[in-house]
Write an enzyme that holds these catalytic residues in place. Structure first.
Site, short mmCIF file in Angstrom:
data_model
loop_
_atom_site.label_atom_id
_atom_site.label_comp_id
_atom_site.label_asym_id
_atom_site.label_seq_id
_atom_site.Cartn_x
_atom_site.Cartn_y
_atom_site.Cartn_z
N ARG A 45 0.87 -1.17 0.00
CA ARG A 45 0.00 0.00 0.00
C ARG A 45 0.91 1.23 0.00
O ARG A 45 2.12 1.11 0.11
CB ARG A 45 -1.02 0.01 1.15
CG ARG A 45 -0.67 -0.65 2.41
CD ARG A 45 0.47 -0.02 3.16
NE ARG A 45 0.30 1.41 3.32
CZ ARG A 45 1.26 2.26 3.55
NH1 ARG A 45 2.53 1.85 3.65
NH2 ARG A 45 1.05 3.55 3.69
N GLY A 46 0.29 2.41 -0.14
CA GLY A 46 1.08 3.63 -0.30
C GLY A 46 1.16 3.92 -1.80
O GLY A 46 1.48 3.03 -2.59
N ALA A 47 0.86 5.18 -2.16
CA ALA A 47 0.66 5.51 -3.57
C ALA A 47 1.81 5.08 -4.50
O ALA A 47 1.57 4.35 -5.47
CB ALA A 47 0.38 7.01 -3.70
N ARG A 88 -7.43 -0.14 -6.76
CA ARG A 88 -7.70 0.93 -5.80
C ARG A 88 -7.86 2.25 -6.57
O ARG A 88 -7.07 2.54 -7.46
CB ARG A 88 -6.56 1.03 -4.77
CG ARG A 88 -6.43 -0.25 -3.91
CD ARG A 88 -5.54 -0.04 -2.72
NE ARG A 88 -6.15 0.84 -1.73
CZ ARG A 88 -5.48 1.36 -0.69
NH1 ARG A 88 -4.20 1.09 -0.53
NH2 ARG A 88 -6.10 2.15 0.16
N GLN A 198 -1.60 2.32 9.93
CA GLN A 198 -0.32 2.44 9.22
C GLN A 198 0.73 3.18 10.06
O GLN A 198 1.93 2.90 9.95
CB GLN A 198 -0.50 3.19 7.90
CG GLN A 198 -1.25 2.43 6.83
CD GLN A 198 -2.72 2.76 6.83
OE1 GLN A 198 -3.29 3.09 7.86
NE2 GLN A 198 -3.36 2.67 5.68
N ASP A 239 -1.76 10.92 -2.03
CA ASP A 239 -2.23 9.90 -2.99
C ASP A 239 -2.59 10.50 -4.33
O ASP A 239 -2.53 9.84 -5.36
CB ASP A 239 -3.42 9.14 -2.40
CG ASP A 239 -2.95 8.26 -1.25
OD1 ASP A 239 -2.85 8.79 -0.13
OD2 ASP A 239 -2.60 7.10 -1.50
N ASN A 249 -5.05 12.49 0.78
CA ASN A 249 -4.14 11.63 1.54
C ASN A 249 -4.98 10.86 2.56
O ASN A 249 -6.21 11.06 2.65
CB ASN A 249 -3.04 12.47 2.21
CG ASN A 249 -1.93 11.60 2.78
OD1 ASN A 249 -1.38 10.74 2.08
ND2 ASN A 249 -1.58 11.78 4.04
N LYS A 250 -4.33 10.02 3.31
CA LYS A 250 -5.02 9.15 4.27
C LYS A 250 -6.03 9.91 5.12
O LYS A 250 -5.76 11.02 5.58
CB LYS A 250 -3.96 8.47 5.15
CG LYS A 250 -4.47 7.52 6.20
CD LYS A 250 -5.42 6.45 5.67
CE LYS A 250 -4.84 5.67 4.52
NZ LYS A 250 -5.86 4.81 3.85
O1 MRU Z 1 -4.41 3.22 2.16
P1 MRU Z 1 -2.94 3.41 2.01
O2 MRU Z 1 -2.13 2.84 3.14
O3 MRU Z 1 -2.45 2.97 0.65
O4 MRU Z 1 -2.77 4.99 2.07
C1 MRU Z 1 -1.47 5.53 2.08
C2 MRU Z 1 -1.42 6.98 2.23
O5 MRU Z 1 -2.42 7.66 2.33
C3 MRU Z 1 -0.06 7.61 2.16
O6 MRU Z 1 0.05 8.67 3.03
C4 MRU Z 1 0.18 8.08 0.73
O7 MRU Z 1 -0.05 7.03 -0.18
C5 MRU Z 1 1.52 8.60 0.52
S1 MRU Z 1 2.69 7.29 0.45
C6 MRU Z 1 4.23 7.84 0.06
#
Ligand code: MRU
Length: 361
Positions: A45-47, A88, A198, A239, A249-250
Site C-alpha cells: 500500500r502507499g501511492a 484501488r 499504518q 495519494d 491523503n489518508k
Molecule cells: O491506504 P494506504 O495505506 O495505501 O494509504 C497511504 C497513504 O495515504 C499515504 O500517506 C500516501 O499514499 C503517501 S505514500 C508515500
C-alpha cells in the site's frame, strides 16, 4: 534497506504489510491476478508502491502471455491493465504507472514485432519505474530537508515511508531522513492512523529500525500536542494532488491541516511528481475509496462495535490547497499559487526519466 516490492525472475516479491510489525514475511506473487489481489488487500500500500507493484504485475502478466503475435500480446496487455486499474481508485500513481507501461508498449511495438523483445522491454520499464522512485525519494529528501529546522519535531500521519514507496527513503519520511542526513537533529510524532493503523504498525516500525526517535500518539491527540508546542512542522504524503494543489491523503490528514493552521504550524505535503494529476482542476474530482466496514468495527481480529451498527469508512480525505504551506516534490518545492507552480514543475525536464527513454515520446 526496507524493500516492500521487488521484481524477481519467478514472480513479484512483496513484504506482507498486513502482518507488520509482528512478522516480516515476504510473499512471492506468481501471476498478475495475485499482484492485483495483493494491491486490493493492502499487502502492499502507499501511492508510489502501488504504482510500482502494478507495473510489475503488468510485466509479469505479459511475460506469462502465450500470445504469439503482437496483436495477441496487446490484447492480453490491455486486459491486464484493466484488471490493475480496478484495484484501488484514489492513488493516481497506479494510473500513472499503467499509462507509462502503455506508452512503453506502444514504443516497443513501433520498433519491433518480436514478442519476446517486447516482453523484455516491458520488464525493463517496470524496473525503471522502481529505480526512478528510489531516486525521486532521495531528491524529495534533499529539497525537504531545507524546510526542517535543526532540533525539529515533525508530526506525520499514516505511512509515507520506505514501505509506501520503492523502499529506502520514502516521501514524508524521506524529508525526515533527508534532514537527518543533512546533519540535523529531528524527532517524529506518528499518528496511529485508524483504522488500518499504518502509523502505529508501519511508521513506528520503520523509524525504530532506522534509529530515528519516534513517539506514537492516537489520532485524537494531535490537537493537544500541537497546543502544547510539541510540533514544529507537519509533513504528510499524498495519494493524488489536483492541479490547484488540493491533496488527497489518508483519512485524518485534513483534520491535521486545520489544526496546524490554528496553531500556526507549517503543513507540508511530500510526493513524487507522478502524484500530481493536472487533469483534474481541484480536489472535488478525486475519487475517494470506501473500504469494508470490517476495518472500523474491528481492531485487527477483535470486534469493538456492536453487530448491526452502520459504518462509514472513507480511506482518504482532501486537504484544500490553502492549508498547505508547500508541496515538496522530486523536481523542487511548489508554493502558492499551485496552479502555476505545480504545472511548471510537472513540465520541467526530468533527467532520470529522460535517461530511461520515457522522454522520447
Ligand atoms: O491506504 P494506504 O495505506 O495505501 O494509504 C497511504 C497513504 O495515504 C499515504 O500517506 C500516501 O499514499 C503517501 S505514500 C508515500
Amino acid at each position: 534497506m526496507i524493500k516492500p516490492v521487488e521484481w524477481t525472475d519467478d514472480g513479484v516479491a512483496m513484504l506482507d504489510q498486513r502482518l507488520l510489525p509482528e512478522e516480516e514475511k515476504y510473499l512471492k506473487l506468481r501471476s498478475y491476478e495475485e499482484v492485483a489481489d495483493a494491491i486490493r488487500q493492502m499487502v502492499v500500500r502507499g501511492a508510489p508502491a502501488i504504482g510500482i507493484a502494478a507495473a510489475m504485475g503488468i510485466a509479469l502478466g505479459l511475460k506469462q502471455s502465450v500470445g504469439t503475435s503482437v496483436a495477441d500480446l496487446e490484447e492480453d496487455f490491455e486486459y491486464i491493465c484493466d484488471v490493475m486499474s480496478r484495484t484501488r481508485p484514489t492513488a493516481v500513481n497506479l494510473f500513472w504507472a499503467i499509462e507509462r507501461m502503455r506508452r512503453a508498449f506502444q514504443r516497443a511495438k513501433s520498433e519491433t514485432s518480436d514478442v519476446e523483445e517486447i516482453k523484455r522491454r516491458l520488464i525493463a520499464e517496470a524496473k525503471a519505474i522502481h529505480e526512478e522512485d528510489l531516486a525521486a525519494n532521495r531528491a524529495i529528501g534533499r529539497f525537504g530537508a531545507e524546510l526542517i529546522p535543526d532540533g525539529a519535531t515533525v508530526l506525520t500521519h499514516c505511512n509515507a515511508g520506505a514501505l509506501a514507496t520503492g523502499g529506502d527513503y520514502g516521501t514524508a519520511l524521506g524529508v525526515i531522513r533527508g534532514a537527518r542526513d543533512a546533519g540535523k537533529r529531528v524527532a517524529v510524532i506518528a499518528d496511529e492512523t485508524r483504522p488500518f493503523l499504518q502509523g502505529a504498525r508501519l511508521t513506528a516500525w520503520e523509524l525504530i529500525k532506522d534509529g530515528i526517535p519516534v513517539t506514537l500518539i492516537t489520532d485524537n491527540m494531535a490537537g493537544h500536542v500541537m497546543r502544547q508546542g510539541k510540533v514544529s512542522a507537519v509533513v504528510v504524503g499524498a495519494d493524488r494532488i489536483a492541479a490547484n494543489g488540493d491533496t488527497a491523503n489518508k483519512i485524518g490528514t485534513y483534520m491535521l491541516a486545520v489544526l496546524a493552521k490554528e496553531h500556526r504550524i507549517p503543513f507540508y505535503v511530500a510526493a513524487p511528481i507522478s502524484t500530481v494529476d493536472l487533469s483534474i482542476p481541484s480536489g472535488d474530482r478525486i475519487p475517494i475509496e470506501e473500504r469494508a466496514a470490517e476495518e472500523v468495527v474491528k481492531v485487527r481480529d477483535r470486534r469493538i462495535a456492536p453487530e448491526g451498527v452502520e459504518v462509514y469508512n472513507p480511506a482518504f480525505d482532501v486537504t484544500p490547497n490553502e492549508l498547505i504551506a508547500a508541496i515538496i516534490t522530486d523536481k523542487g518545492v511548489a508554493r502558492q499559487p499551485y496552479t502555476r507552480t505545480l504545472r511548471e514543475l510537472v513540465e520541467a525536464p526530468n533527467e532520470a526519466v529522460a535517461a530511461s527513454g520515457e522522454g522520447a515520446d
